[in-house]
Write an enzyme that holds these catalytic residues in place. Sequence first.
Site, PDB file in Angstrom:
ATOM      1  N   GLU A  40      -4.306  -9.445   3.961  1.00 15.59           N
ATOM      2  CA  GLU A  40      -5.175  -9.104   5.095  1.00 15.59           C
ATOM      3  C   GLU A  40      -6.373 -10.028   5.242  1.00 15.59           C
ATOM      4  O   GLU A  40      -6.829 -10.310   6.350  1.00 15.59           O
ATOM      5  CB  GLU A  40      -5.655  -7.656   4.980  1.00 15.59           C
ATOM      6  CG  GLU A  40      -4.588  -6.607   5.257  1.00 15.59           C
ATOM      7  CD  GLU A  40      -3.608  -6.396   4.108  1.00 15.59           C
ATOM      8  OE1 GLU A  40      -3.713  -7.091   3.066  1.00 15.59           O
ATOM      9  OE2 GLU A  40      -2.727  -5.538   4.252  1.00 15.59           O
TER      10      GLU A  40
ATOM     11  N   GLU B  84       0.834  -1.211   0.000  1.00 13.64           N
ATOM     12  CA  GLU B  84       0.000   0.000   0.000  1.00 13.64           C
ATOM     13  C   GLU B  84       0.869   1.262   0.000  1.00 13.64           C
ATOM     14  O   GLU B  84       0.565   2.236  -0.683  1.00 13.64           O
ATOM     15  CB  GLU B  84      -0.959  -0.036   1.197  1.00 13.64           C
ATOM     16  CG  GLU B  84      -2.032  -1.113   1.013  1.00 13.64           C
ATOM     17  CD  GLU B  84      -2.931  -1.283   2.223  1.00 13.64           C
ATOM     18  OE1 GLU B  84      -2.375  -1.451   3.334  1.00 13.64           O
ATOM     19  OE2 GLU B  84      -4.154  -1.243   2.072  1.00 13.64           O
TER      20      GLU B  84
END
Length: 698
Positions: free
Chosen positions: A125, A105
């Site tokens: 995640e 990210e």
Amino acid sequence: MTAKYEVRGPVAVITLDNPPVNGLGFETRKAAAEGVERAQNDAAVKAIVIAGAGKAFSGGADIREFGSPKALAEPNLHSLINLVESCDKPVVAALHTVVMGGGLELALGCHYRVVMPGTKVALPEVKLGLLPGGGGTQRLPRALGVEPALNMIVSGEPVNAELLAQVPGQKLFDRVIEGDLLEGALAFAAEIADARPLPKVRELKARHPEAEAFFQFARNTVSAMSKNFPAPLRCLESVAAAVNMKFEDGMKFEREGFTALMFTPESKALRHAFFAERAASKIPDVPETTPVRAINKIAVIGAGTMGGGISMNFLNAGIPVVILETQQEALERGVATIRKNYEAQVKKGKLKEDKYAQRMALLSTTLAYADLADADLVIEAVFEDIAVKEAVFKQLDAVMKPGAILASNTSTLDVDKIAAFTKRPQDVIGTHFFSPANVMKLLEVVRGKHTAKDVLATVMQLGKKIRKTCVVSGVCDGFIGNRMIEQYSRQAGFLLDEGCTPEQVDKAVEKFGFAMGPFRMGDLAGNDVGWYIRKRRYQEKPELRYSRTADLLCEQGRFGQKTGAGWYDYVPGKRDAMPSQLVVDMIAKHRAELGVAPRKISDEEIVQRLVYALVNEAAHILEEGIATRASDIDMVYLTGYGFPLWRGGPMCYADTVGLFNVVQSMKRFAKNPLDDAKFWQPAPLLARLVAEGKSFND
Ligand code: NAI
């Protein structure tokens, strides 16, 4: 310092440096943000490179910060990414080896990304029941394309950078750098230093030619594949938002999804299991620095069901194995089974022919104990009979070299007694594998009274090498897992006496999420195993109440799948369990003999009695110090007994229900005259936790 700053010509280099994988903990985020600001303010700097020291660019969030206020302390991940993205000098991410979660990210917030071949890229995640909450669901579809991004986000699986670089139209990587990564990144940064406007992933469009139909199709597939987990679908909706919403709105949608998932019991369970797995390898009084013994060759005694499977684990890991039997035929049978297992894998394309040959070349057999003298560790897997074990261990004691580790795969016998057959009890340990031993993840490592610390450390490390989840157990009848399952089976038996059919019990437990109910499980494992154990146990403890139904079943020779009949009927060659009228009648007859009028029992009662039986026994096990921590018990049940992962194991589940509620139910069960009132007395530890308003996790 957790991020280094240096200036190389016109380029500032910020190197994340937080071993082992440059997790983006508070200190690292802060140091990186300071680096960006410093570069901004230095007129001589024309471009910035963000790199990762050591074994990764970044593995994402720092798991040591999980759940602590530090994880959100400013600059949080969002703030850092915003700072990077809005920097008015170009920022280049130099990616290598591992780029995961928040690491990816952060890279997506940079203006450019260069990558080394072989780099593993992932947004994992979802595996913790979450979604990538640092803009991953909004930026990855924009940079990589909707379909490949969705696959990565919903599966959480790592993908090789080269593959991603080949995706048509992708903007994830600007260059693949074959040689020295930093030199390549510096050269790239110099090339683009003056190019304006600075490209930002947020300004790209996430497009799909038939977005609506595609997402509908994906929704159906994902919901079918992740029935009990809410996260994958939520990930999908977030990716859809990247297509359907403006960037800022999509970010808000992502954030809401992340927060909602954070509070689901499923995510709590997955995070619990994640940490439990790591905790299990730590033994309080055996420091990680404990020296281990070298294990270069393994000996296995007995080429039966377990001996064969155990051997395969080591062959798979490239460690030579010699198997000893008393008869040549037994050796041949055992080796043939190993071959058959490997050949099935080759046929399915899961194992290459040359690998198969390599593994078999590591295997040798013998009838002579003298041939074991050079092995570093021997695992005994002969008949479950203390006299046979005695003979074997006395011979091992005579031939094994000094310092060799002597392990027993016994499932019910006393490891201390076995150790006492030798003159080296410090070298003796239990390695309790689960069947099929080459498949099942769990390995209970049984620590005897005299087991040396380095022996324990060695076996734990070796267990990791053969990719097992190792859980340490003290010595007791059944160790952690089977001691608990006995109480569970006992309850299953009582339920039959009181009015259930095997099918009803199995269905209720399977609906709860167990891979298999107790009776289908019995048929698979062989009902005779339990019969044999019960004969011994209930002779020793005649006061223990249990249902006779399982004995009656075995007296009819209905041992399960292997005899074509057990609690269920089976068609030869098939594994489908078909309800048996004969068994239902047998149970009814037994009930009548007991003078019991059958009652209708709810699925809720069935599940509670079976699962809370596990929990209460586990509380005794914890208190006695047989298990080190509650989460170890959860690992045993998640990896060895098919307990539903999304419930986190029996202890985690009990915490979720609330221990107060668990104990209330136990008190109710204790009043049932057909049950075992004494067993349902809450274990002292459980009672104490309830009194103090605590949970097992505390
Ligand atoms: P098995 O009956 O399939 O195999 C035992 C093998 O040991 C036979 O091949 C036999 O010829 C050999 N053997 C017997 N006496 C011997 C001796 N004196 N020297 C050398 N070889 C000898 O039994 P299985 O199921 O493999 O069980 C072995 C051990 O593993 C037992 O202690 C059992 O309790 C334990 N275990 C079994 C599990 C299972 O699901 N079957 C699970 C976990 C542990």
